[in-house]
Design a protein around this motif. Structure first.
Motif, PDB file in Angstrom:
ATOM      1  N   ASP A  25       0.805  -1.225   0.000  1.00 20.00           N
ATOM      2  CA  ASP A  25       0.000   0.000   0.000  1.00 20.00           C
ATOM      3  C   ASP A  25       0.834   1.271   0.000  1.00 20.00           C
ATOM      4  O   ASP A  25       0.292   2.374  -0.006  1.00 20.00           O
ATOM      5  CB  ASP A  25      -0.988   0.004   1.172  1.00 20.00           C
ATOM      6  CG  ASP A  25      -0.301  -0.061   2.529  1.00 20.00           C
ATOM      7  OD1 ASP A  25       0.947   0.032   2.594  1.00 20.00           O
ATOM      8  OD2 ASP A  25      -1.025  -0.205   3.543  1.00 20.00           O
ATOM      9  N   ARG A  26       2.179   1.139   0.030  1.00 12.56           N
ATOM     10  CA  ARG A  26       3.063   2.314  -0.019  1.00 12.56           C
ATOM     11  C   ARG A  26       4.470   1.830  -0.384  1.00 12.56           C
ATOM     12  O   ARG A  26       4.753   0.626  -0.342  1.00 12.56           O
ATOM     13  CB  ARG A  26       3.061   3.039   1.323  1.00 12.56           C
ATOM     14  CG  ARG A  26       3.657   2.263   2.459  1.00 12.56           C
ATOM     15  CD  ARG A  26       3.473   2.962   3.794  1.00 12.56           C
ATOM     16  NE  ARG A  26       2.059   2.967   4.175  1.00 12.56           N
ATOM     17  CZ  ARG A  26       1.588   3.606   5.239  1.00 12.56           C
ATOM     18  NH1 ARG A  26       2.422   4.317   5.990  1.00 12.56           N
ATOM     19  NH2 ARG A  26       0.307   3.551   5.542  1.00 12.56           N
ATOM     20  N   GLN A  46       6.702   1.633  -8.746  1.00 11.59           N
ATOM     21  CA  GLN A  46       5.370   2.243  -8.794  1.00 11.59           C
ATOM     22  C   GLN A  46       4.836   2.315 -10.217  1.00 11.59           C
ATOM     23  O   GLN A  46       5.555   2.666 -11.148  1.00 11.59           O
ATOM     24  CB  GLN A  46       5.441   3.662  -8.220  1.00 11.59           C
ATOM     25  CG  GLN A  46       4.117   4.426  -8.257  1.00 11.59           C
ATOM     26  CD  GLN A  46       4.201   5.749  -7.554  1.00 11.59           C
ATOM     27  OE1 GLN A  46       4.621   5.814  -6.407  1.00 11.59           O
ATOM     28  NE2 GLN A  46       3.815   6.821  -8.232  1.00 11.59           N
ATOM     29  N   ALA A  48       1.132   3.882 -11.777  1.00  9.45           N
ATOM     30  CA  ALA A  48      -0.191   4.500 -11.611  1.00  9.45           C
ATOM     31  C   ALA A  48      -0.621   4.556 -10.141  1.00  9.45           C
ATOM     32  O   ALA A  48      -1.784   4.274  -9.813  1.00  9.45           O
ATOM     33  CB  ALA A  48      -1.227   3.756 -12.456  1.00  9.45           C
ATOM     34  N   GLY A  49       0.312   4.905  -9.268  1.00  7.51           N
ATOM     35  CA  GLY A  49      -0.015   5.042  -7.850  1.00  7.51           C
ATOM     36  C   GLY A  49      -0.051   3.751  -7.077  1.00  7.51           C
ATOM     37  O   GLY A  49      -0.373   3.761  -5.883  1.00  7.51           O
ATOM     38  N   HIS A  50       0.262   2.634  -7.708  1.00  2.83           N
ATOM     39  CA  HIS A  50       0.299   1.324  -7.049  1.00  2.83           C
ATOM     40  C   HIS A  50       1.746   0.893  -6.891  1.00  2.83           C
ATOM     41  O   HIS A  50       2.589   1.198  -7.735  1.00  2.83           O
ATOM     42  CB  HIS A  50      -0.487   0.292  -7.854  1.00  2.83           C
ATOM     43  CG  HIS A  50      -1.951   0.572  -7.932  1.00  2.83           C
ATOM     44  ND1 HIS A  50      -2.882  -0.074  -7.160  1.00  2.83           N
ATOM     45  CD2 HIS A  50      -2.650   1.451  -8.701  1.00  2.83           C
ATOM     46  CE1 HIS A  50      -4.098   0.394  -7.440  1.00  2.83           C
ATOM     47  NE2 HIS A  50      -3.985   1.319  -8.378  1.00  2.83           N
ATOM     48  N   HIS A  51       2.021   0.134  -5.838  1.00  3.40           N
ATOM     49  CA  HIS A  51       3.397  -0.232  -5.491  1.00  3.40           C
ATOM     50  C   HIS A  51       3.549  -1.752  -5.526  1.00  3.40           C
ATOM     51  O   HIS A  51       2.799  -2.480  -4.863  1.00  3.40           O
ATOM     52  CB  HIS A  51       3.746   0.309  -4.107  1.00  3.40           C
ATOM     53  CG  HIS A  51       3.490   1.779  -3.977  1.00  3.40           C
ATOM     54  ND1 HIS A  51       4.350   2.723  -4.472  1.00  3.40           N
ATOM     55  CD2 HIS A  51       2.429   2.459  -3.447  1.00  3.40           C
ATOM     56  CE1 HIS A  51       3.856   3.930  -4.241  1.00  3.40           C
ATOM     57  NE2 HIS A  51       2.691   3.795  -3.619  1.00  3.40           N
ATOM     58  N   GLU A 191      -6.603   1.722 -13.594  1.00  5.92           N
ATOM     59  CA  GLU A 191      -7.089   1.698 -12.217  1.00  5.92           C
ATOM     60  C   GLU A 191      -8.250   0.725 -12.061  1.00  5.92           C
ATOM     61  O   GLU A 191      -8.331  -0.024 -11.074  1.00  5.92           O
ATOM     62  CB  GLU A 191      -7.504   3.098 -11.780  1.00  5.92           C
ATOM     63  CG  GLU A 191      -8.013   3.184 -10.353  1.00  5.92           C
ATOM     64  CD  GLU A 191      -6.969   2.779  -9.316  1.00  5.92           C
ATOM     65  OE1 GLU A 191      -7.346   2.229  -8.262  1.00  5.92           O
ATOM     66  OE2 GLU A 191      -5.768   3.008  -9.573  1.00  5.92           O
ATOM     67  N   ASP A 283       8.698   6.992 -10.675  1.00  6.78           N
ATOM     68  CA  ASP A 283       7.345   6.588 -11.059  1.00  6.78           C
ATOM     69  C   ASP A 283       7.457   5.879 -12.402  1.00  6.78           C
ATOM     70  O   ASP A 283       7.830   6.483 -13.405  1.00  6.78           O
ATOM     71  CB  ASP A 283       6.420   7.802 -11.174  1.00  6.78           C
ATOM     72  CG  ASP A 283       4.972   7.420 -11.466  1.00  6.78           C
ATOM     73  OD1 ASP A 283       4.734   6.274 -11.907  1.00  6.78           O
ATOM     74  OD2 ASP A 283       4.081   8.262 -11.258  1.00  6.78           O
ATOM     75  N   THR A 285       5.162   4.643 -14.324  1.00 11.75           N
ATOM     76  CA  THR A 285       3.949   4.624 -15.141  1.00 11.75           C
ATOM     77  C   THR A 285       4.257   4.876 -16.608  1.00 11.75           C
ATOM     78  O   THR A 285       3.770   4.146 -17.489  1.00 11.75           O
ATOM     79  CB  THR A 285       2.937   5.670 -14.638  1.00 11.75           C
ATOM     80  OG1 THR A 285       2.698   5.460 -13.250  1.00 11.75           O
ATOM     81  CG2 THR A 285       1.630   5.561 -15.404  1.00 11.75           C
TER      82      THR A 285
END
Length: 577
Positions: A25-26, A46, A48-51, A191, A283, A285
């Protein structure tokens, strides 16, 4: 404190190493700690905001079974510390373990396989398509730790359904956007794809199963959209819609993250340029999105297929979706480069393996009427009977999903030639098995080559098993049964005559099935011997689920005259489906 959002999934395993996939989650460091001293550690990356992390584990012993734990370290924390997040406190399941490949080539290996797992409500009492075969496998293994479990789980497509979402997922989508606008209640972007994987892999029993049984995966159409890459006109129509680009990019990105990377060995991961860019970036992405865009723009430039050697067993998993050649004048299941790769993957070191497994989400051999219908439709779409027939046949092709190997006649024949070459001569393996799903039922078919050329001495089998968790209308069940019948063959010959089709280079007969229900097949290979079993998910009176073996067969190769030496039938004490 960091937490585990998804996983762990035990993916690649060989005699001395493994990889474990997780989502946290981080940002953090993920450590795998094994009883006996083997270990691995990896920083998350990471998208798209996911780890995520894919952790290589080294120092394992061949033929061993080692419990492991997952620990998460906060950034900047003391090295070697970390909070244990797996197994969770009070877990009702046995310890997750890494079981390495045996040192002896004669030791048995068990390959369980199936496809088409639709994620519905997790409550068995309200499951609209019956008990889940993966759930049932997990429940059966957890209840009896001494039971022989698969060494590898082969998931042959439709691991998620991007175009047939559950009511629970539809509510999540409606909270993000207006689902009365395209793509409606289908997923729209990366997402939303991640939610499909949560729904599919967070089921407690399935989560435990995937943490302790290694898995190999390949996509099929529903991982992106029904009928994906059916034809050139289908693709042109999709690309003209305003929502398709985000859908295909999200689908390919999520497949790369959640499924594809775990198929690769540690050495292949170390050589993967995209993976290196993602891990090095703050990042990742953009690199993953650029990769997905390139794969969509030029499918021939990306290879999703892969090869794995399990001692004396070779698995070649074939991409039958993304790399198709769709122009009517040169339709092919595989482009030229992919076909050359497949040939090398099969024939390189021939004689070094006793069994060859070809993973194809789509069956090579279908019921005879279905095979003829697909060839007839392909010929008419190509203009064999004129433009009016071509227009009507294209509409039929999409509506009836006429796009298996039989709909690419040259590719069907080429695969048969490759199988014949691999299965012939003094260095031939004992068996050549095509493992498939897609068609929401299970069957066994055996081909025999026509005409001149090498005739395989290996026993060649089409093993089709589907669905893991889905359904099929009764009318289609009747249709598939009719497709295998003598009247079905006769009708197929009429279609072939109307389409001016040449006679197929092989003939085949059904030697098992058809079976309908949520199910898995298991192929057990030991030396040059093989055994096949079909297990179906059943609900127990107490409300649980379990697997029931309804059919098994010994697979002992084939005599030079082509007659089968194996025998199969229903298991005593169980009903024939």
């Amino acid at each position: 404190m960091s937490g585990l959002r998804l996983g762990p999934l035990l993916r690649y395993v060989d005699a001395t190493s493994a990889t474990v996939w997780v989502e946290t989650d981080r940002p953090c460091e993920v450590r795998i700690r094994c009883d006996g001293g083997a270990h691995g550690a990896e920083r998350t990356w990471q998208v798209a905001g996911h780890h995520y992390a894919l952790v290589p584990v080294t120092g394992l012993t061949p033929g061993s079974e080692t419990p492991y734990q997952v620990l998460l370290d906060e950034p900047g924390a003391r090295p070697g510390g970390g909070e244990q997040v797996w197994p969770p406190p009070g877990s009702p399941f046995p310890a997750s373990t890494i079981r390495t490949l045996p040192a002896s080539p004669a030791a048995p290996l068990r390959f369980a396989f199936g496809s088409c797992r639709w994620s519905a409500t997790p409550s068995d009492a309200h499951d609209p398509v019956g008990p889940d075969a993966l759930d049932a496998l997990a429940a059966t293994l957890a209840a009896d730790p001494a039971r022989q479990r698969p060494d590898v789980l082969l998931l042959l497509g439709d691991q998620v359904y991007a175009d047939q979402t559950s009511e629970a997922t539809a509510r999540v989508l409606a909270a993000r956007r207006d689902v009365t606008e395209p793509p409606w209640k289908q997923v729209a972007d990366y997402e939303e794809y991640t939610h499909l994987y949560y729904e599919s892999w967070l089921d407690p029993r399935v989560r435990w199963l995937l943490s302790t049984v290694p898995s190999c995966m390949i996509f099929d159409d529903h991982d992106v959209i029904d009928d994906w890459n059916t034809s050139a006109s289908w693709l042109a129509r999709m690309r003209a819609t305003p929502w398709w680009r985000e859908r295909i990019l999200g689908g390919l990105m999520s497949y790369w993250v959640h499924q594809h990377l775990g198929n690769l060995s540690p050495a292949e991961l170390a050589a993967d340029a995209v993976y290196a860019r993602v891990r090095a970036a703050e990042d990742g992405t953009d690199p993953v999105r650029e990769f997905a865009a390139a794969a969509d723009r030029d499918p021939a430039g990306v290879r999703w297929s892969y090869r794995r050697d399990f001692g004396r067993v070779r698995l070649v998993m074939i991409d039958t979706r993304a790399g198709r050649v769709l122009e009517e004048s040169g339709r092919a299941m595989l482009d030229k480069a992919e076909g050359e790769w497949l040939r090398q993957a099969v024939l390189e070191g021939r004689g070094d393996y006793d069994h060859l497994l070809l993973g194809s989400s789509l069956p090579w051999l279908l019921p005879h009427l279905v095979h003829a219908a697909e060839g007839w439709n392909a010929a008419l779409c190509a203009g064999e009977r004129g433009p009016r027939w071509a227009r009507r046949s294209e509409a039929l092709r999409r509506r009836a999903d006429l796009e298996h190997w039989a709909a690419f006649p040259d590719s069907f024949a080429a695969l048969g030639e490759l199988i014949a070459e691999a299965g012939s001569g003094d260095r031939a393996p004992a068996t050549v098995c095509v493992l498939s799903g897609d068609v929401h039922h299970a069957y066994v078919a055996e081909p025999r080559r026509r005409g001149p050329g090498p005739h395989p001495t290996s026993r060649v089998l089409q093993l089709t098993c589907s669905p893991v968790h889905n359904s099929i209308p009764g009318v289609l069940q009747a249709g598939f049964r009719f497709g295998w019948s003598r009247p079905g063959r006769w009708l197929g010959k009429l279609l072939a005559r109307h389409g001016r089709l040449p006679r197929p280079p092989v003939k085949w007969r059904r030697t098992g099935g058809p079976w309908f229900g949520n199910q898995l097949m298991t192929l057990t290979l030991a030396g040059r011997a093989a055994r096949l079993a079909l297990d179906q998910a059943r609900r127990e009176r107490a409300g649980g689920v379990r697997l029931v073996t309804v059919w098994r067969a010994e697979v002992a190769g084939a005599r030079p005259d082509g007659e089968s030496t194996g025998a199969g039938g229903p298991v005593p004490g169980t009903e024939r489906p």
